[in-house]
Design an enzyme around this catalytic site. Structure first.
Site, PDB file in Angstrom:
ATOM      1  N   PHE A   1     -24.395 -10.501  23.679  1.00 26.10           N
ATOM      2  CA  PHE A   1     -23.784  -9.697  22.609  1.00 26.10           C
ATOM      3  C   PHE A   1     -24.076 -10.334  21.248  1.00 26.10           C
ATOM      4  O   PHE A   1     -23.181 -10.558  20.440  1.00 26.10           O
ATOM      5  CB  PHE A   1     -22.272  -9.556  22.819  1.00 26.10           C
TER       6      PHE A   1
ATOM      7  N   GLU B   1     -28.702  -8.209  23.403  1.00 24.91           N
ATOM      8  CA  GLU B   1     -27.859  -7.233  22.717  1.00 24.91           C
ATOM      9  C   GLU B   1     -28.284  -5.839  23.151  1.00 24.91           C
ATOM     10  O   GLU B   1     -29.467  -5.583  23.382  1.00 24.91           O
ATOM     11  CB  GLU B   1     -28.006  -7.392  21.201  1.00 24.91           C
TER      12      GLU B   1
ATOM     13  N   CYS C   1      -8.034   1.425  -1.323  1.00 23.09           N
ATOM     14  CA  CYS C   1      -7.660   0.650  -0.135  1.00 23.09           C
ATOM     15  C   CYS C   1      -7.615  -0.820  -0.525  1.00 23.09           C
ATOM     16  O   CYS C   1      -8.645  -1.407  -0.878  1.00 23.09           O
ATOM     17  CB  CYS C   1      -8.656   0.885   1.001  1.00 23.09           C
TER      18      CYS C   1
ATOM     19  N   ASP D   1     -20.045 -13.232  22.479  1.00 27.15           N
ATOM     20  CA  ASP D   1     -19.118 -12.592  21.542  1.00 27.15           C
ATOM     21  C   ASP D   1     -19.039 -11.112  21.896  1.00 27.15           C
ATOM     22  O   ASP D   1     -19.551 -10.256  21.177  1.00 27.15           O
ATOM     23  CB  ASP D   1     -19.613 -12.794  20.107  1.00 27.15           C
TER      24      ASP D   1
ATOM     25  N   CYS E   1     -12.361 -10.825  20.721  1.00 28.55           N
ATOM     26  CA  CYS E   1     -11.541 -10.056  19.781  1.00 28.55           C
ATOM     27  C   CYS E   1     -10.393  -9.349  20.483  1.00 28.55           C
ATOM     28  O   CYS E   1      -9.743  -8.489  19.892  1.00 28.55           O
ATOM     29  CB  CYS E   1     -12.398  -9.043  19.024  1.00 28.55           C
TER      30      CYS E   1
ATOM     31  N   CYS F   1       0.830  -1.211   0.000  1.00 29.56           N
ATOM     32  CA  CYS F   1       0.000   0.000   0.000  1.00 29.56           C
ATOM     33  C   CYS F   1       0.863   1.259   0.000  1.00 29.56           C
ATOM     34  O   CYS F   1       1.724   1.440   0.865  1.00 29.56           O
ATOM     35  CB  CYS F   1      -0.912   0.005   1.222  1.00 29.56           C
TER      36      CYS F   1
END
Length: 393
Positions: free
Chosen positions: A245, A267, A160, A313, A340, A72
């Site tokens: 979630f 959620e 991108c 999650d 994550c 990039c």
């Protein structure tokens, strides 16, 4: 003030770490890789109570054997560059190795013995470019692009490489609107944002409207869905499954395929719950709830205390608090955790294990090549009669 040194390892945030040869302090340096030897300039003087600071690379003396030229042309590490893919400077195998190291360091730091962890290779992304199905750009009406790290500066982006074809086309469509008075920010604001994915049209342009959360890599998301399907099949059926979630139902769709008669999906985002309800998944009762409310487990206890399986999650913050969690989920036998963030996963996993739980499966997945991000899937099982008191925090 400059000094020479060698990058020895990466920090938890993915920055190179170099030790000053004279004062012994460690400095974090963006755009570097273990094995790089260079000349560095200190940009942030370490305070008396700190053992680290920040520096920048001003001259590369010898490159790491893993370093490569990034594909990039917009990638850079100054206040005027896009640094959204900071690990594009290294070969992919080395990226995967460092992602695994991030996870192992986080687990070791909270108290896990790494010899007891059976962690395999990171599940690589099938595509290193053209994989991302969603993106957000900022605009002030004159420029459109991404924000430079640690600044309020919009870096104009013409293309991108990590966006998939549909999103790359969306980016070009947006650029055709420039300059645009309608996109000028309100007084006191630096910019407006535009949030798009490959399932939404680029026009009409909706300013400051956020899309419901969606996993950003379709191929890796399918891998995680398959993992969850297998995990649920292996651990038997439950008369009630709770999902926390749940978003707009990415993993809820997999849970519904089990045939479980009662699935409670929680959620915080009402918009996401509306989308989930429109799917009419069998057995699913989708509800809004503030899952970071300080008394959330007390609030949910009546509805979740007889659930046998939990799927969660969470965002990067993890569960934040587990005070009252084990009491609320009194009948729980299996937890399928998708994370994550290795730091918050390690924190939550440590508390689980100190309260009588044991993980039987941990897998690392690379959702976002060229970034420090690592996704984690894990299965925990309740070890009945082995709960340790005093760790329910």
């Amino acid at each position: 003030m400059s000094f020479q040194g060698e990058i020895t390892h990466l920090s938890q945030k993915g920055l190179g770490v170099v030790q000053h040869p004279e004062n012994g302090l460690s400095y974090f340096v963006a755009g570097t890789w273990p094995g790089d030897r260079g000349e560095f300039e200190i940009t942030d003087r370490a305070l008396n109570n700190r053992k680290y600071g920040y520096a920048r690379l001003i001259r590369l003396i010898q490159s790491s054997r893993h370093r490569k030229t990034p594909e990039c042309r917009f990638l850079g590490f100054s206040g005027n560059d896009c640094s959204g893919c900071p690990w594009m400077i290294a070969d992919y195998d080395s990226q995967l190795e460092q992602k695994k190291n991030r996870f192992l360091y986080a687990m070791h730091r909270v108290g896990f013995d790494l010899a007891d962890l059976n962690i395999g290779a990171v599940q690589p992304s099938p595509d290193l470019f053209g994989y991302r199905n969603r993106f957000q750009v900022k605009t002030d009406g004159e420029k459109l692009g991404f924000v430079a790290e640690g600044s309020h500066h919009i870096v104009p982006i013409e293309d991108c490489l990590i966006l998939n074809p549909a999103c790359r086309q969306h980016l070009q469509t947006l650029r055709k609107h420039l300059p645009s008075r309608e996109w000028s920010p309100a007084p006191g604001d630096d910019w407006n944002f535009i949030d798009l994915d490959d399932q939404s049209p680029a026009e009409p342009v909706l300013l400051n409207w956020k899309q419901p959360f969606r996993q950003g890599n379709d191929a890796q998301n399918q891998w995680m869905r398959s993992w969850l399907k297998y995990a649920l099949e292996q651990h038997g059926h439950s008369h009630k499954i709770v999902e926390l979630f749940c978003g707009s139902g990415n993993f809820t769709e997999v849970i519904a395929q089990t045939g479980c008669p009662e699935i409670l999906a929680y959620e915080a985002d009402p918009q996401a719950i509306t989308v989930l309800r429109q799917k009419n998944l069998p057995g699913v009762d989708a509800r809004t709830a503030d899952l970071y409310h300080p008394f959330i487990w007390k609030i949910l206890k009546k509805n979740v205390q007889d659930a046998g399986i939990l799927v969660l999650d969470p965002p990067r913050s993890g569960l934040k608090t587990l005070r009252g969690f084990f009491d609320a989920f009194a009948a729980l036998e299996t937890i399928c955790y998708i994370s994550c963030d290795p730091v918050t996963f390690a924190r939550d996993a440590w508390i689980f294990c100190k309260n009588g739980w044991k993980f039987t499966d941990i897998q690392l997945i690379d959702l976002f090549p060229h970034t420090p991000h690592i996704e984690i899937t894990a299965t925990f099982h309740k070890q009945w009669g082995n709960t340790k008191k005093g760790n329910k925090r």
